[in-house]
Design a protein around this motif. Structure first.
Motif, mmCIF file in Angstrom:
data_model
loop_
_atom_site.group_PDB
_atom_site.id
_atom_site.type_symbol
_atom_site.label_atom_id
_atom_site.label_comp_id
_atom_site.label_asym_id
_atom_site.label_seq_id
_atom_site.Cartn_x
_atom_site.Cartn_y
_atom_site.Cartn_z
ATOM 1 N N UNK A 1 42.475 -43.294 2.541
ATOM 2 C CA UNK A 1 41.467 -44.259 2.079
ATOM 3 C C UNK A 1 40.116 -43.798 2.614
ATOM 4 N N UNK A 2 39.096 -43.875 1.780
ATOM 5 C CA UNK A 2 37.785 -43.406 2.238
ATOM 6 C C UNK A 2 37.147 -44.342 3.242
ATOM 7 N N UNK B 1 38.951 -45.103 5.906
ATOM 8 C CA UNK B 1 39.596 -44.706 7.163
ATOM 9 C C UNK B 1 38.555 -44.122 8.116
ATOM 10 N N UNK B 2 38.656 -44.465 9.378
ATOM 11 C CA UNK B 2 37.654 -44.035 10.357
ATOM 12 C C UNK B 2 37.522 -42.519 10.431
ATOM 13 N N UNK B 3 38.642 -41.806 10.427
ATOM 14 C CA UNK B 3 38.564 -40.351 10.571
ATOM 15 C C UNK B 3 37.865 -39.715 9.364
ATOM 16 N N UNK B 4 38.038 -40.322 8.170
ATOM 17 C CA UNK B 4 37.356 -39.786 6.978
ATOM 18 C C UNK B 4 35.859 -40.022 7.084
ATOM 19 N N UNK B 5 35.477 -41.201 7.516
ATOM 20 C CA UNK B 5 34.048 -41.509 7.707
ATOM 21 C C UNK B 5 33.430 -40.497 8.663
ATOM 22 N N UNK B 6 34.121 -40.232 9.761
ATOM 23 C CA UNK B 6 33.604 -39.265 10.746
ATOM 24 C C UNK B 6 33.528 -37.859 10.162
ATOM 25 N N UNK B 7 34.502 -37.505 9.337
ATOM 26 C CA UNK B 7 34.507 -36.174 8.724
ATOM 27 C C UNK B 7 33.325 -36.014 7.773
ATOM 28 N N UNK B 8 33.078 -37.023 6.950
ATOM 29 C CA UNK B 8 31.955 -36.971 6.008
ATOM 30 C C UNK B 8 30.642 -36.828 6.765
ATOM 31 N N UNK B 9 30.480 -37.596 7.826
ATOM 32 C CA UNK B 9 29.238 -37.518 8.606
ATOM 33 C C UNK B 9 29.099 -36.163 9.284
ATOM 34 N N UNK B 10 30.200 -35.593 9.744
ATOM 35 C CA UNK B 10 30.173 -34.265 10.360
ATOM 36 C C UNK B 10 29.759 -33.203 9.341
ATOM 37 N N UNK C 1 24.318 -50.922 0.294
ATOM 38 C CA UNK C 1 24.673 -50.735 1.700
ATOM 39 C C UNK C 1 26.129 -50.338 1.897
ATOM 40 N N UNK C 2 26.972 -50.470 0.832
ATOM 41 C CA UNK C 2 28.397 -50.241 0.986
ATOM 42 C C UNK C 2 28.706 -48.747 0.803
ATOM 43 N N UNK C 3 28.654 -48.039 1.933
ATOM 44 C CA UNK C 3 28.925 -46.613 1.916
ATOM 45 C C UNK C 3 28.890 -46.068 3.330
ATOM 46 N N UNK C 4 29.137 -44.766 3.452
ATOM 47 C CA UNK C 4 29.123 -44.118 4.766
ATOM 48 C C UNK C 4 27.689 -43.777 5.144
ATOM 49 N N UNK C 5 27.268 -44.258 6.289
ATOM 50 C CA UNK C 5 25.882 -44.053 6.710
ATOM 51 C C UNK C 5 25.571 -42.574 6.906
ATOM 52 N N UNK C 6 24.421 -42.139 6.388
ATOM 53 C CA UNK C 6 23.964 -40.765 6.591
ATOM 54 C C UNK C 6 23.736 -40.561 8.093
ATOM 55 N N UNK D 1 31.191 -38.349 -0.823
ATOM 56 C CA UNK D 1 32.145 -38.997 0.078
ATOM 57 C C UNK D 1 33.574 -38.738 -0.399
ATOM 58 N N UNK D 2 33.860 -39.018 -1.670
ATOM 59 C CA UNK D 2 35.227 -38.951 -2.190
ATOM 60 C C UNK D 2 35.766 -37.526 -2.243
ATOM 61 N N UNK D 3 34.956 -36.570 -2.670
ATOM 62 C CA UNK D 3 35.441 -35.197 -2.819
ATOM 63 C C UNK D 3 35.915 -34.592 -1.502
ATOM 64 N N UNK D 4 35.265 -34.973 -0.428
ATOM 65 C CA UNK D 4 35.620 -34.368 0.860
ATOM 66 C C UNK D 4 36.962 -34.852 1.397
ATOM 67 N N UNK D 5 37.586 -35.829 0.721
ATOM 68 C CA UNK D 5 38.885 -36.316 1.185
ATOM 69 C C UNK D 5 39.939 -35.213 1.197
#
Length: 518
Positions: free
Chosen positions: A96-97, A99-108, A214-219, A232-236
């Protein structure tokens, strides 16, 4: 064992899943099951895409308060998981996008690309399609409607962050030309090349200002913006297997062997996704495969048009395996196909009831009648007929035939091969006339015919398992087999699950009772 990593796209959770989602899932599940059967170490990943403007708007429309998007998606996601369970989809991981680890991965990933000078900030003036979550240039929407969904687009004039994908246009064209199997089918590769050769690639907007959404992963480098949902989605596909927090696991699975999606999101996967990977210095997936649409009354199925087919209703009415078989057998993967219940019923009655079901029922009825439901013993001195030898040869060649078709996602070709031997076996009954052999007391010849038919059914059950697992198990149990059919590899079909002289068969209810059209 060689690894095989296959993915579906992430499904957008602004409403419940439909037959289009189910098609992709069944395709990937069948491929994953077959590759396991062929001896590969398979990892099958699917999941849900849970950010974006559509989710934010739908949350309010469904009676939730602003800021309750997570609560809303938490209510929708189980409907996807439940449907996959209903369709007997056996995935290895569900991402799920949110998920905390996915959010962290996208930001990384964003932080790395920004540090490398590949992300910059500028004013954006252009068009945006909210239903598709897609940006369009002026030249792409001359009539003010989205080229994909044909709904009105809106004019945007806002500051955003951009990813320099234009730097990679020539590289991508050269890569696709040098790797003709990268995008499949061939005509989809030609479409992508046509786009890349005829249009100048514009840098990709990868953010939305929080003042708008506002509903998304913060830059990570600017708290006033969230990440564009497609980035966001492609990096899953890499975050879900460990990137960048578990590189050992990531390296054990990447590159993906096959990434499957519908044709309407091919550009995102065949243009944006490879460029993201190239910028991160990550190897390309081996195959990007775009399947066609199921159309209903001449139009693509769409939630907004209200013409979607509910897969739950279909499986309740016709059975899970009948629906799985129809989706895989009716049309070559990659092509569009018109959906109708009449076509499903026709395929059900012809292939499943008349061919497969009839072969099992007739064979077990004769074994019951002539041999007391016991697997007959072959006489040591009996010499098989030419017809018997032919059936044995074709049956033993079946695993190799499937090895040529299914890894290429040619399910129509593979299932046709299975039904070819089923058809030959049905004709064999008519030609050999077991009832006459019984009347003439030709017991040895009759036993040979029954063993031939039982062997066709045994092999067919094993070969059908990836596509129709419940049906395959049902046949297996009626044949009285003791081994676990799910554990039998293609390389073991002649050494495991063999018939034992005198073993009992267990004739049960018909596999597929014929459906009478009203």
């Amino acid at each position: 064992m060689s690894k095989f990593y296959i993915t579906t796209p992430l499904y957008y959770v602004n409403s419940k899943p439909h037959i289009g989602h189910s098609y992709t899932q069944v395709v990937c599940d069948a491929a994953a099951r077959f590759m396991r059967q062929a001896g590969h170490d398979v990892f099958f990943m699917t999941g849900t895409d849970e950010h974006g403007e559509k989710i934010e708007k739908t949350t309010i429309e469904r009676g939730f308060k602003p800021g309750e998007e997570k609560k809303f998606v938490d209510e929708i996601v189980p409907s996807f998981i439940k449907l996959w369970d209903t369709l007997n989809i056996k995935y290895d991981y569900f991402i799920r996008t949110t998920d905390d680890y996915h959010v962290e991965a996208v930001q990384s990933i964003l932080a790395k690309l920004h540090k490398d000078g590949l992300i910059y900030k500028k004013e954006y003036k252009g068009w945006f399609c909210t239903p598709c979550e897609t940006f369009w240039s002026e030249s792409q929407v001359p009539d003010g409607v989205c080229p994909d969904c044909h709904r009105p687009v809106e004019k945007l004039d806002e500051i955003n962050y951009f990813f320099k994908i234009s730097l990679y246009q020539k590289w991508l064209v050269d890569y696709i030309n040098a790797n003709p199997g990268f995008i499949r089918p061939d005509f989809r590769r030609n479409e992508v090349l046509g786009f890349l050769n005829n249009e100048e690639l514009q840098d990709l907007c990868i953010s939305r200002p929080k003042t708008r959404m506002s509903w998304g992963i913060e830059i990570p480098f600017d708290k006033d913006f969230v990440t564009y949902v497609w980035f966001d989605a492609l990096t899953n596909y890499i975050s879900g297997i460990g990137y960048p927090h578990d590189m050992e696991r990531f390296k054990s699975l990447w590159p993906a062997d096959c990434q499957v999606m519908a044709k309407d999101i091919l550009r995102h996967h065949a243009v944006y996704w490879p460029i993201i990977l190239k910028a991160l210095d990550i190897e390309m997936p081996k195959v990007i495969f775009a399947h066609g649409w199921w159309v209903f009354k001449g139009e693509k199925m769409s939630k907004s048009k209200g013409n979607v087919v509910d897969p739950v209703e279909l499986t309740t009415k016709y059975g899970v395996d009948a629906v799985r078989y129809f989706l895989l057998r009716e049309v070559a993967l990659g092509m569009d196909s018109a959906f109708s219940e009449d076509a499903l019923v026709s395929r059900y009655n012809s292939d499943l009831a008349n061919d497969l079901g009839n072969l099992l029922s007739r064979t077990l009825t004769m074994v019951e009648k002539y041999f007391g439901s016991q697997v007959p013993r072959l006489a040591f001195s009996y010499q098989p007929s030419a017809s018997s030898k032919k059936i044995k040869k074709i049956t033993e060649e079946l695993p190799d035939e499937l090895q040529k078709t299914i890894p290429e996602l040619d399910f129509v070709g593979g299932l046709s091969k299975i039904w070819e031997i089923i058809g030959i076996a049905n004709k064999y009954i008519e030609d050999s006339k077991p009832w006459t052999l019984a009347k003439e007391n030709k017991t040895d010849e009759l036993a040979s015919v029954m063993r031939d038919l039982l062997e066709v059914l045994r092999m067919s059950a094993i070969m059908l398992y990836p596509f129709m697992p419940a049906t395959a198990k049902n046949i297996w149990e009626q044949l009285g087999m003791k081994d676990d059919i799910a554990s039998i590899k293609l390389s073991e079909v002649t050494s495991r699950g063999q018939f034992v002289d005198g073993a009992k068969v267990n004739k049960a209810n018909p596999l597929f009772p014929r459906i009478e059209k009203s």
